[in-house]
Design a protein around this motif. Sequence first.
Motif, PDB file in Angstrom:
ATOM      1  N   ASP A 149     -67.740  83.549   7.445  1.00  0.00           N
ATOM      2  CA  ASP A 149     -67.156  83.931   8.734  1.00  0.00           C
ATOM      3  C   ASP A 149     -65.942  83.046   9.039  1.00  0.00           C
ATOM      4  O   ASP A 149     -64.902  83.526   9.491  1.00  0.00           O
ATOM      5  N   GLY A 150     -66.101  81.742   8.796  1.00  0.00           N
ATOM      6  CA  GLY A 150     -65.029  80.790   9.113  1.00  0.00           C
ATOM      7  C   GLY A 150     -63.777  81.053   8.300  1.00  0.00           C
ATOM      8  O   GLY A 150     -62.653  81.034   8.826  1.00  0.00           O
ATOM      9  N   GLY A 151     -63.962  81.294   7.010  1.00  0.00           N
ATOM     10  CA  GLY A 151     -62.809  81.544   6.139  1.00  0.00           C
ATOM     11  C   GLY A 151     -62.028  82.773   6.569  1.00  0.00           C
ATOM     12  O   GLY A 151     -60.793  82.800   6.519  1.00  0.00           O
ATOM     13  N   LEU A 153     -62.084  84.227   9.750  1.00  0.00           N
ATOM     14  CA  LEU A 153     -61.521  84.143  11.098  1.00  0.00           C
ATOM     15  C   LEU A 153     -60.416  83.095  11.201  1.00  0.00           C
ATOM     16  O   LEU A 153     -59.497  83.242  12.004  1.00  0.00           O
ATOM     17  N   ARG A 154     -60.480  82.039  10.380  1.00  0.00           N
ATOM     18  CA  ARG A 154     -59.466  80.989  10.454  1.00  0.00           C
ATOM     19  C   ARG A 154     -58.069  81.525  10.132  1.00  0.00           C
ATOM     20  O   ARG A 154     -57.069  81.022  10.614  1.00  0.00           O
ATOM     21  N   ARG A 155     -58.018  82.540   9.259  1.00  0.00           N
ATOM     22  CA  ARG A 155     -56.695  83.102   8.912  1.00  0.00           C
ATOM     23  C   ARG A 155     -56.490  84.453   9.586  1.00  0.00           C
ATOM     24  O   ARG A 155     -55.792  85.318   9.073  1.00  0.00           O
TER      25      ARG A 155
ATOM     26  N   HIS B  48     -70.858  79.661  17.991  1.00  0.00           N
ATOM     27  CA  HIS B  48     -69.887  80.295  17.098  1.00  0.00           C
ATOM     28  C   HIS B  48     -68.646  79.424  16.927  1.00  0.00           C
ATOM     29  O   HIS B  48     -68.179  79.206  15.796  1.00  0.00           O
ATOM     30  N   GLY B  51     -69.382  76.530  14.722  1.00  0.00           N
ATOM     31  CA  GLY B  51     -69.344  76.928  13.317  1.00  0.00           C
ATOM     32  C   GLY B  51     -67.914  76.983  12.787  1.00  0.00           C
ATOM     33  O   GLY B  51     -67.623  76.509  11.692  1.00  0.00           O
ATOM     34  N   LEU B  52     -67.019  77.546  13.599  1.00  0.00           N
ATOM     35  CA  LEU B  52     -65.613  77.627  13.179  1.00  0.00           C
ATOM     36  C   LEU B  52     -64.994  76.235  13.062  1.00  0.00           C
ATOM     37  O   LEU B  52     -64.169  75.985  12.171  1.00  0.00           O
ATOM     38  N   TYR B  55     -66.078  74.787   9.847  1.00  0.00           N
ATOM     39  CA  TYR B  55     -65.297  75.400   8.766  1.00  0.00           C
ATOM     40  C   TYR B  55     -63.923  74.736   8.635  1.00  0.00           C
ATOM     41  O   TYR B  55     -63.464  74.421   7.533  1.00  0.00           O
ATOM     42  N   ALA B  56     -63.281  74.533   9.793  1.00  0.00           N
ATOM     43  CA  ALA B  56     -61.917  73.976   9.779  1.00  0.00           C
ATOM     44  C   ALA B  56     -61.899  72.601   9.115  1.00  0.00           C
ATOM     45  O   ALA B  56     -61.001  72.286   8.324  1.00  0.00           O
ATOM     46  N   GLU B  59     -62.487  73.116   5.311  1.00  0.00           N
ATOM     47  CA  GLU B  59     -61.290  73.630   4.627  1.00  0.00           C
ATOM     48  C   GLU B  59     -60.236  72.529   4.482  1.00  0.00           C
ATOM     49  O   GLU B  59     -59.580  72.412   3.439  1.00  0.00           O
ATOM     50  N   PHE B  86     -68.364  80.277  -1.854  1.00  0.00           N
ATOM     51  CA  PHE B  86     -67.072  80.465  -1.186  1.00  0.00           C
ATOM     52  C   PHE B  86     -66.147  79.295  -1.522  1.00  0.00           C
ATOM     53  O   PHE B  86     -64.968  79.493  -1.853  1.00  0.00           O
ATOM     54  N   PHE B  90     -62.618  79.346  -3.375  1.00  0.00           N
ATOM     55  CA  PHE B  90     -61.445  78.818  -2.675  1.00  0.00           C
ATOM     56  C   PHE B  90     -60.697  77.824  -3.565  1.00  0.00           C
ATOM     57  O   PHE B  90     -59.468  77.908  -3.713  1.00  0.00           O
TER      58      PHE B  90
END
Lengths: 189, 189
Positions: A149-151, A153-155, B48, B51-52, B55-56, B59, B86, B90
């Motif tokens: 989900d993060g990958g 939504l981040r872009r 949510h 979670g993002l 992710y940030a 990444e 993932f 990546f």
Amino acid sequence: MKVYLAGPEVFLSKAVEVQKEKAALARAAGFTPLVPGDLEIPPAPTKHERGLAIYAVDEGMMLASEMIIANLTPFRGISADVGTVFELGFMCGRGKHVYAYTNTSRSYYERILNDHYQGNAALRPDGRMAGSDGLSIEDFDMADNLMLDGGILRREGVLIKREVPEADRLTDLEAFKQCLAIAARRHLR
Amino acid sequence: MKVYLAGPEVFLSKAVEVQKEKAALARAAGFTPLVPGDLEIPPAPTKHERGLAIYAVDEGMMLASEMIIANLTPFRGISADVGTVFELGFMCGRGKHVYAYTNTSRSYYERILNDHYQGNAALRPDGRMAGSDGLSIEDFDMADNLMLDGGILRREGVLIKREVPEADRLTDLEAFKQCLAIAARRHLR
């Protein structure tokens, strides 16, 4: 614009039929679809080398595409097909446009808790919910593991969630069409 | 050289302990480890968004690393943890050095056939082996889906397979050490 169509359709007995339908829909929306299995795979002397040859073709198609639409519907378990997930990660890493869909609206948390652990879960001493084997259950209101989900939504990618009856879950293309429609508005003309 | 340490350790009740041990081994081998969960995650108003935010951070660590070592040991099913997959995709997409290991030596084919379908499989009319639900069973002498093995081997990465008893499968670090030793010989000094 070339789009890579990723998903576990390749494992269906009617793989060719479904992939052709997806490709036709992509063309109708104005895209040039690239589909795993589309190209002739060169002959290889061993199973392992054949697998590597298929990979090489698929990677070439990803590199040639500007966009991916990934079918993240759970496959043989609670998460998306790992082949598709690799491809999603690869395309995020390349900075391509990412679109994805899943034919369930149930959260990843709910699927881990109920489908994997049949509800046998409890708070751990560290305050996290965990299954009967002690492994923590992630709870981020997401469709799958937060990296997916993060990958997306981040872009500023798109992730469509739609509840489809189990019998049609791997073949229903309504959410795929929604991805195409959004992508066409964003990137074409 | 910075290395991103990917794997489902983050879900263990002793996650911090195992991640610290992996980081210490990476430092001892001459690398600078970057580990998911290592950095403070900024506060977020919803699950949510949290979670993002995670992710940030992850990444960012991947982008800062020149290499990944991914633990592809099967997790909650027959395949590797999708979050780790993932990340592997990546890093392949970014052209980084890729190392991976799995604490089972049983092939993906064998795990699908016996663990997922309990041997209930047969040839399909198209000549492919398929499970009781009609989905084909890939057979390429590989550790997992061909995109994982293929992505690693295509860029001369390393994939170590080692049979570890089930109780230690998610924590045993012998194959991780082997990845570090090979990577150190190749990339350091």
